[in-house]
Enzyme design. Structure first.
Site, short mmCIF file in Angstrom:
data_model
loop_
_atom_site.label_atom_id
_atom_site.label_comp_id
_atom_site.label_asym_id
_atom_site.label_seq_id
_atom_site.Cartn_x
_atom_site.Cartn_y
_atom_site.Cartn_z
N SER A 185 -9.49 -0.78 7.08
CA SER A 185 -9.45 -0.11 5.70
C SER A 185 -8.96 -1.28 5.35
O SER A 185 -8.31 -1.29 3.83
CB SER A 185 -8.39 0.65 5.50
N LYS B 94 0.98 -1.02 0.12
CA LYS B 94 0.04 0.33 -0.25
C LYS B 94 0.92 1.19 0.35
O LYS B 94 1.44 1.86 0.76
CB LYS B 94 -0.61 -0.18 1.40
N SER C 28 -9.79 1.62 2.91
CA SER C 28 -8.92 2.81 2.51
C SER C 28 -7.48 1.54 1.35
O SER C 28 -7.28 2.60 0.75
CB SER C 28 -7.92 3.42 3.20
#
Length: 463
Positions: A173, A79, A149
Site C-alpha cells: 500500500s 495518511k 491504499s
C-alpha cells in the site's frame, strides 16, 4: 521553478541557506492544493491555517539559529490512519466519522519534533483494505486509479500538494500507489518504524513508511522515523542510523538478484521492458547480476490473504456486527469473509510465513538486492475490475497489484520502489528493490545511484 516543485532535500538546503523561508514554501504548496486538489481528491482534510502558523514558527526558529534538521519547515501529508492529537482519524470511512485522536502517534510526534509541518490528512482506501483508493484520482490521468491504499499520499507528493507524505503498507500500500504515480515509496523492515497510534489493518503485516519524490528524500524521512518505541510490541530494539546516501553512483561489487521466477510472470510488456532496462543501468554502474529463484511462489498470495483477512476481521469484529452498513461494500465483503476462515487456515498461513522467511533469508545470502517490477501493470482505468493477460488468464486488479508486493510484507524485508519510465500512454512504471532485514542503507544506495543517472521527474499534470 516554484517552491512546491522542490524535492525535500532541495527545499531543506534552501531553507538552511536562508534562500527560502518555510512560510514561502508552505504558501506555495497551499496555493497548489487550492488549484489542483478539487480535481484529484488526495486529501480528507487540509489544515491550512495551522500549517501557516507552524510555518511562521519554523521561520522564527530558523532566524534565531534554531534549525531542527532537514525536515525543518517542510510541508507533509499524513495518511488518515495516523493519529494527530485533536484531529480526526477517519480511515476514510463512515465507521470512524466521529473518531478524534487524543494524542499523536509515534511517527507524527517524531516528524513534528523534526520540524515538519502538517498540511492535512490524505485519503486511504477504506481502513487500508484495498489497492485503488477510489476517492482519489491518479496524478497523471484522472480517469485511472491512484493505487492504494496510500493513494492520497502518493498523489499529493506526485502533484506537488505535499513535499512528502507518510503511508502504510500491508500488502503493497506504499509501493503500489508510489509506482502508479511516479514517485518513490519505501516500506521499511518490519518493526523498524513504530506503529503506535496508527490504525491497523493486519498487525503482523503492517508497516509505516515515506512517500517522496526522490530516494534521498525517503532516506531523510526514514532517519526521523526509525527507532524503538515500547508501545509497539513489534518495534525493533536495534541501532538506527542516518540513512542518507553517500555521493557517487559506483555500484562495483554489488550483487543484484534478477528473478528467474514469479516477478516477471504475467507482467505488462512495457513494465518488463522498463524494469529490465533499469536493471541493465545498474549493471553499467558496476553491479553484478545474479539470477535467483524466488522460493515458495505458489504459496505467496494464499499466505498473504491467509494472514491479512483473519487479522483484519479480528480488528473489526465489533463494528462489523453493529454498524456493518457503514462500510463500503468491497471492504465489508472482505471482512465478512474473515468469519469463514478457520483457525487452522490462519495457523497454516503462519507456518508458511515461517518457512518463507527462512527460504528468503537463504536466497538473500546470495545477493545484496533483488530488482524486479513493483507492480505488474501501470494504472488501470477507474472502472476496470480485472486484467486479462495474453495467455487468457483473468486476474482481479487488486490481486494483480498486491501480487508482486506481498512477499516483502510476509517476510518483513525492506522494499523500495523507484520510477523507471512510462508506458506508451505516459503512465509511470516502478522498479522494486528488495533487501535483507535492516538493509535499508543498501536499498537507498542502489536506488539513489540509479536515480542519479536519470533526469528529474516533473510534477504531475493530471489536474
Amino acid at each position: 521553478m516554484q517552491p512546491y516543485e522542490l524535492s525535500l532535500a532541495a527545499a531543506a538546503d534552501a531553507i538552511r541557506a536562508r534562500r527560502l523561508s518555510p512560510v514561502e514554501l508552505v504558501d506555495s504548496v497551499l496555493d497548489r492544493i487550492e488549484k489542483v486538489e478539487p480535481h484529484l481528491g488526495a486529501f480528507v482534510t487540509v489544515t491550512a491555517e495551522q500549517a501557516r502558523r507552524a510555518a511562521s514558527e519554523a521561520e522564527h526558529e530558523a532566524a534565531h539559529g534554531r534549525y531542527r534538521g532537514p525536515l525543518h519547515g517542510i510541508p507533509m501529508g499524513l495518511k488518515d490512519l495516523i493519529d494527530v492529537g485533536g484531529m480526526a482519524t477517519t480511515a476514510s470511512s463512515r465507521v470512524r466519522a466521529d473518531h478524534r485522536a487524543t494524542a499523536d502517534s509515534t511517527v507524527a510526534a517524531r516528524l513534528s519534533a523534526a520540524g515538519a509541518i502538517l498540511l492535512g490528512k490524505t485519503h486511504t482506501h477504506e481502513f487500508a483494505f484495498g489497492l485503488t483508493t477510489p476517492q482519489t484520482r491518479n496524478a497523471w490521468d484522472r480517469g485511472r486509479v491512484a493505487g492504494g491504499s496510500s493513494g492520497g499520499s502518493a498523489v499529493a507528493v506526485a502533484s506537488g500538494t505535499a513535499t512528502f507524505a507518510l503511508g502504510t503498507d500491508t500488502g503493497g500500500s506504499i509501493r503500489v500507489p508510489a509506482a502508479l504515480n511516479g514517485v518513490v515509496g519505501l516500506k521499511p523492515t518490519y518493526g523498524l518504524v513504530p506503529r503506535h497510534g496508527v490504525t491497523s489493518l493486519s498487525w503482523s503485516l503492517d508497516h509505516v513508511g515515506p512517500i517522496t519524490r526522490t530516494v534521498e528524500d525517503a532516506a531523510l524521512v526514514l532517519t526521523a522515523l526509525a527507532g524503538h518505541d515500547p508501545r509497539d510490541p513489534a518495534s525493533l530494539t536495534v541501532p538506527t542510523t542516518d540513512y542518507r546516501p553517500g555521493p557517487g553512483t559506483d555500484l562495483t561489487g554489488l550483487r543484484i538478484g534478477l528473478p528467474r521466477t514469479y516477478y516477471f510472470d504475467h507482467v505488462h510488456p512495457h513494465v518488463e521492458a522498463a524494469v529490465r532496462h533499469a536493471i541493465g543501468q545498474l549493471e553499467t554502474l558496476g553491479a553484478r547480476l545474479v539470477e535467483v529463484d524466488i522460493p515458495m511462489t505458489r504459496y505467496i498470495q494464499a499466505t498473504q490473504w491467509g494472514l491479512m483477512v483473519p487479522e483484519a476481521g479480528a480488528y473489526h469484529e465489533g463494528s462489523l456486527r453493529t454498524v456493518s452498513e457503514l462500510y463500503q461494500e468491497d471492504v465489508r465483503i472482505l471482512l465478512e469473509a474473515s468469519e469463514l476462515m478457520s483457525a487452522g487456515d490462519y495457523v497454516r498461513a503462519q507456518r508458511a510465513r515461517t518457512l518463507m522467511r527462512d527460504q528468503w533469508a537463504r536466497m538473500l545470502d546470495q545477493v545484496d538486492v533483488i530488482a524486479a517490477p513493483s507492480v505488474p501493470m501501470p494504472a488501470v482505468g477507474s472502472d476496470e475490475a480485472t486484467v486479462t493477460w495474453p495467455d487468457g488468464t483473468v486476474e482481479g486488479v487488486s490481486d494483480a497489484y498486491v501480487r508482486l508486493c506481498a512477499p516483502a510484507n510476509i517476510t518483513g524485508v525492506p522494499a523500495l520502489t523507484v520510477p523507471v519510465g512510462d508506458d506508451s500512454a505516459g503512465m509511470p512504471i516502478g522498479m522494486q528493490l528488495l533487501g535483507r532485514p535492516l538493509g535499508e542503507p543498501t536499498l537507498v544506495r542502489v536506488g539513489h545511484a540509479y536515480e542519479q543517472t536519470q533526469p528529474a521527474r516533473e510534477i504531475a499534470t493530471a489536474a
